[in-house]
Design a protein around this motif. Structure first.
Motif, PDB file in Angstrom:
ATOM      1  N   ALA B 387       0.846  -1.190   0.000  1.00 27.95           N
ATOM      2  CA  ALA B 387       0.000   0.000   0.000  1.00 27.95           C
ATOM      3  C   ALA B 387       0.886   1.246   0.000  1.00 27.95           C
ATOM      4  CB  ALA B 387      -0.920  -0.001   1.223  1.00 27.95           C
ATOM      5  N   TYR B 388       1.928   1.213   0.799  1.00 29.56           N
ATOM      6  CA  TYR B 388       2.852   2.355   0.818  1.00 29.56           C
ATOM      7  C   TYR B 388       3.478   2.556  -0.563  1.00 29.56           C
ATOM      8  CZ  TYR B 388       6.938   5.188   1.451  1.00 29.56           C
ATOM      9  OH  TYR B 388       7.882   6.166   1.298  1.00 29.56           O
ATOM     10  N   LEU B 389       3.960   1.455  -1.164  1.00 31.44           N
ATOM     11  CA  LEU B 389       4.642   1.562  -2.455  1.00 31.44           C
ATOM     12  C   LEU B 389       3.710   2.069  -3.554  1.00 31.44           C
ATOM     13  CD1 LEU B 389       6.846  -1.659  -2.395  1.00 31.44           C
ATOM     14  CD2 LEU B 389       7.677   0.705  -2.584  1.00 31.44           C
ATOM     15  N   ALA B 390       2.444   1.657  -3.479  1.00 29.77           N
ATOM     16  CA  ALA B 390       1.495   2.122  -4.487  1.00 29.77           C
ATOM     17  C   ALA B 390       1.334   3.644  -4.405  1.00 29.77           C
ATOM     18  CB  ALA B 390       0.151   1.424  -4.301  1.00 29.77           C
ATOM     19  N   GLY B 391       1.357   4.158  -3.188  1.00 30.44           N
ATOM     20  CA  GLY B 391       1.219   5.607  -3.009  1.00 30.44           C
ATOM     21  C   GLY B 391       2.519   6.378  -3.203  1.00 30.44           C
ATOM     22  N   HIS B 392       3.656   5.665  -3.044  1.00 27.49           N
ATOM     23  CA  HIS B 392       4.965   6.327  -3.124  1.00 27.49           C
ATOM     24  C   HIS B 392       5.914   5.522  -4.000  1.00 27.49           C
ATOM     25  CE1 HIS B 392       3.076   7.291   0.769  1.00 27.49           C
ATOM     26  NE2 HIS B 392       3.674   8.459   0.703  1.00 27.49           N
TER      27      HIS B 392
END
Lengths: 414, 414
Positions: B387-392
Motif C-alpha cells: 500500500a505504501y509503495l502504491a502511493g509512493h
C-alpha cells in the motif's frame, strides 16, 4: 564471567572446541579447514581461494540460489577467508539457528557441487579481490614483504596471481577440494549460547563419517632478497620492514608480543610518537605481530611522501635498534590497560571467541580461556621483556619499498 | 534481556539517554554535538571535521601527548565522525573507566586548546581523508550523488574540499567551535554496565554549567541537476541513483525501509539477484536508506565495466519500477529473519546501542528499545508495504555516473 572451554576430538581427527557464553542469545562458529594457500600448486596461486568461492555456489541438496535464500531465511551473517594454513568458514546467528547453520555448512565443506557453469563468475570474483589489493599500495606492499620474509610457501598471498587465476579450470578446483578438505586437521570452534551435548551430537551426525585423508606434504624453498624496491609511479613511498620472531606456541611468545605492543599499540606507542607525532613524517605507521605455527614475524609499515621516505625508514630502523635496549614500566602499564579492555570486549563477542579458540587449538592443541590470557599478560614485567629483548634484538631485516625510487637501507641493522 | 531506557534533560538542553546492559563488563558512549558539516561556511567545506581533529590535540589540563597517554592508560577505544547534523565522539571501555572517560571528553568538547602550532599537522590529516575518498571511485560517486540529491547544505560531504582545507586558519577553527559546540542540541548516549544515579551526577558535574548558545540558522539552496556525468579515466563505470523517501521519524518509515530491504538486503535480495547473479553485470550492487531529520533518500550503487554500464543502469531502473508493483511474502519473511538476527547482535554491543539511542533521540525526541523496533518490524506485512509503495513509487531520480562516457537515463523514470 567466562566458563570452561569444552572440546571433543572425533575418530577421523576433526576437533570440536566450544566456549559456552550462556548470557548471549547468539552463537557463532569458525570452521578451519586445512586448505590454506600454502597448498596452492606452484602455477596455481589463488586456487584455495577459488575453491572456497566455488564451494559457496551450491552444495548438497541446494543450488547456489537456494543456498543464499536459506542462509538469509536463518539470518546468518557469514564470511570466509583463506590464510596460509586454512580456509575458514565463519558464521554468526541466533542461538536457535546454530544446528541448521551447521547442517548447511556441512554440505559446503563436504558436498559442494563445484559447478562448471559458474567457474567464470567465480573467476571474476577472484580477479576483483586481486584488483582490490593492486589498487591499494599499502596492502600490496605488505603482501610483497610477507612473500619475501618467509621462505615459500609460508609467505604466499591468498589472492593468488593474475596469470594463475586465468588458467585455473574446474578440474583444478575439484582436485584441490579432494586433496585439502579433510577432517584430520580441521577444527570447528563454536562460541555463544548452545547445549554442549546437543552440539556434540549434531557435529557427530554431520561429520563423523567424513573419511580421513592423506596429509599433503609441502616443500620449503628459500626466502626472498633482504631488500627489494618495487617501482611505482606515485609521490608516496610505502615502506615495509619485517624481522623474524617466535611463533604463538613458543614459551617466549608473550614477551616478544609485549615488546611489539610497546613499539606499536595504541596512539602513545613508540613508532606513532616518534615517526608521526614528533617528526610528522607520515600519516600512518605501525608494526604488527604475525604468527604461523612454526615461525613468526614482526611486520612494520609506514607510508610517507617520497621526499621524506629515507628519513622515515631511518627513524623506524633506529626505533627497532632502540627497542633492543629495553622498555619502560609506564609503557608496559599502558599496554596492559589497553589489552585488558580489548579482552573484555572480546569476551562479549561470540564471533571473536569462536575464532580465537579454533586458532588456539591449531597452534597449541588446546584453547586458552580469556582468564588464562589475562594471567599471562599480568605476568609480564619490564624485567622479563627486557631479558627477552636482550637475547633476541630485532635484526635480520627484510625490507621492501614501493614508490618512485630506491632507498638506502643502513643504520639500525644488527 | 533488554531493560528500560533512561533519560534526563539538563536545564541547558543537553540530553543524557542511557540503556543499562548490566550483564556486560563494558560501557560505551556516543556524544552527538550539533556541529555537523551542514554548518560549514560556504568557502570552508570541511571545517567541522577540521575542528574535530583539532579538538583532539589537547584539551583542559592535557596537552596532545597527555591526552593520548591518558586514553591508552584507560584502555579506551575511541572514534570520531562528522555527519550532516553532528560531530560524534564515541568511546568504548571497561565499565569502571566510564567516569574518567567522560571527564576527558568533557574537556575535549568544552575546553579544547585548538593549538595554532598543530594546525598544519591537522590539515595533513584532513588532506589524507580527502585523498582516501578521491582514490576510491565508488565512494567518490556516492558523495557526488548525495550532494546533488539533497538541496545544499543537506548533501555536503564531511571531508570538505581541497581548496577550502588549504585556506582554513586557526581562527576559523576557533570561531566554528564557539558557534557549534553547545549543550542545546547535544545528546549523550550511554550503554552498558553503569549506575544511573552516579552517571547522572557525573554528567551534571561535567556539563551542567555549560552555557546554552544560539542556534545558527541555515539557508537551503536548490538541489543539483537530475543527471550528471563525471569524466574519469577508467574501464569501469560507477553508477549512482537516488530518490527521495520519508525520514526516520515519519510514521511510514518502516514501510519504506522494508521495501528497500527487499530491494537490497542480504544476498537473496532483488538487486543482487537480478543485476549480479542472473546477468553477471557487475561485482557490486546495492541500495541503502539514508535519513536526515526532515527528509530521506534511497541511494543505489553499481560498479560495472564500461561496456556493460548502460545495461546495468537500465536493469536497476527497471527494478525500481518493478518495486512499485509490490513485494512478495517470502521476500518479507527473509527480511524479517535477517533483521531479527541483526537486532540480537546489536543488543549484545554497548557501542552499537549507545549510538542507536543517541540517534533515536535526535530523530524522535525519545529512544526506542530493541523490543519496540522488533514489534514495528513484526507488524510489517506485504499488504502494508505494498500500500505504501502504491502511493509512493520510486521516482524523481537523481543519477550520477563516473567513468569514461555518459549513459542514457531513460526507462523506469516515473
Amino acid at each position: 564471567m567466562s566458563e570452561p572451554i569444552l572440546s571433543h576430538r572425533f575418530s577421523n581427527g576433526l576437533v570440536l572446541v566450544a566456549e559456552p557464553m550462556s548470557w548471549l542469545e547468539s552463537a557463532a562458529f569458525t570452521f578451519l579447514v586445512p586448505a590454506g594457500c600454502a597448498h596452492d600448486p606452484d602455477a596455481r596461486g589463488g586456487l584455495s581461494g577459488f575453491t572456497c568461492e566455488m564451494a559457496l555456489r551450491g552444495a548438497g541438496s541446494r543450488d547456489s540460489r537456494r543456498f543464499i535464500i536459506d542462509l538469509d531465511n536463518l539470518g546468518i551473517d557469514r564470511s570466509e577467508s583463506v590464510s596460509n594454513a586454512h580456509t575458514s568458514f565463519s558464521a554468526a546467528m541466533l542461538a536457535e539457528n546454530l544446528p541448521r547453520a551447521l547442517e548447511i555448512f556441512a554440505d559446503v565443506i563436504r558436498r559442494p557441487h563445484l559447478p562448471e557453469e559458474q567457474i567464470e563468475a567465480g573467476r571474476q570474483v577472484m580477479f576483483q579481490e586481486l584488483r582490490a589489493v593492486e589498487d591499494e599500495p599499502a596492502q600490496k606492499l605488505m603482501i610483497e614483504l610477507r612473500r619475501r620474509h618467509y621462505p615459500d610457501p609460508w609467505g604466499r598471498p591468498s589472492q593468488g596471481e593474475q596469470k594463475a587465476l586465468e588458467t585455473i579450470g574446474i578440474e583444478d578446483v575439484r582436485d584441490h577440494f579432494r586433496r585439502t578438505y579433510r577432517p584430520n586437521g580441521s577444527i570447528l570452534g563454536v562460541a555463544g549460547h548452545f547445549d554442549w551435548q546437543r552440539l556434540k551430537d549434531d557435529v557427530a551426525r554431520l561429520f563423523d563419517d567424513w573419511p580421513t585423508a592423506e596429509v599433503p606434504t609441502l616443500t620449503e624453498k628459500s626466502a626472498g632478497p633482504k631488500y627489494e624496491h618495487l617501482d611505482y609511479d606515485s609521490n608516496q613511498t610505502q615502506i615495509g620492514i619485517a624481522y623474524p620472531s617466535v611463533p604463538y606456541r613458543d614459551p617466549d611468545y608473550f614477551q616478544a608480543w609485549g615488546a611489539v605492543g610497546v613499539l606499536s599499540g595504541g596512539m602513545s606507542a613508540r613508532l606513532f610518537t616518534e615517526v608521526r607525532e614528533r617528526r610528522g613524517l607520515c600519516y600512518s605507521v605501525h608494526a604488527s605481530y604475525h604468527t604461523l605455527r612454526d615461525r613468526g614475524g614482526v611486520f612494520c609499515y609506514a607510508g610517507s611522501s617520497a621526499d621524506r621516505a629515507q628519513e622515515t625508514l631511518d627513524v623506524i630502523l633506529a626505533e627497532l635498534a632502540r627497542l633492543a635496549e629495553g622498555i619502560e614500566a609506564e609503557e608496559l602499564d599502558r599496554l596492559k590497560a589497553r589489552i585488558k579492555s580489548a579482552l573484555v570486549m572480546q569476551q562479549e563477542s561470540s564471533s571473536a571467541r569462536s575464532s580465537s579458540i579454533a586458532r588456539d587449538w591449531y597452534h597449541l592443541g588446546r584453547a586458552r580461556t580469556l582468564g588464562e590470557v589475562e594471567e599471562l599478560i599480568d605476568g609480564l614485567s619490564c624485567r622479563s621483556i627486557n631479558a627477552y629483548l636482550a637475547g633476541h634484538p630485532p635484526g635480520d631485516f627484510t625490507t621492501v619499498t614501493l614508490g618512485p625510487g630506491r632507498l638506502e637501507v643502513s643504520g639500525g641493522v644488527s
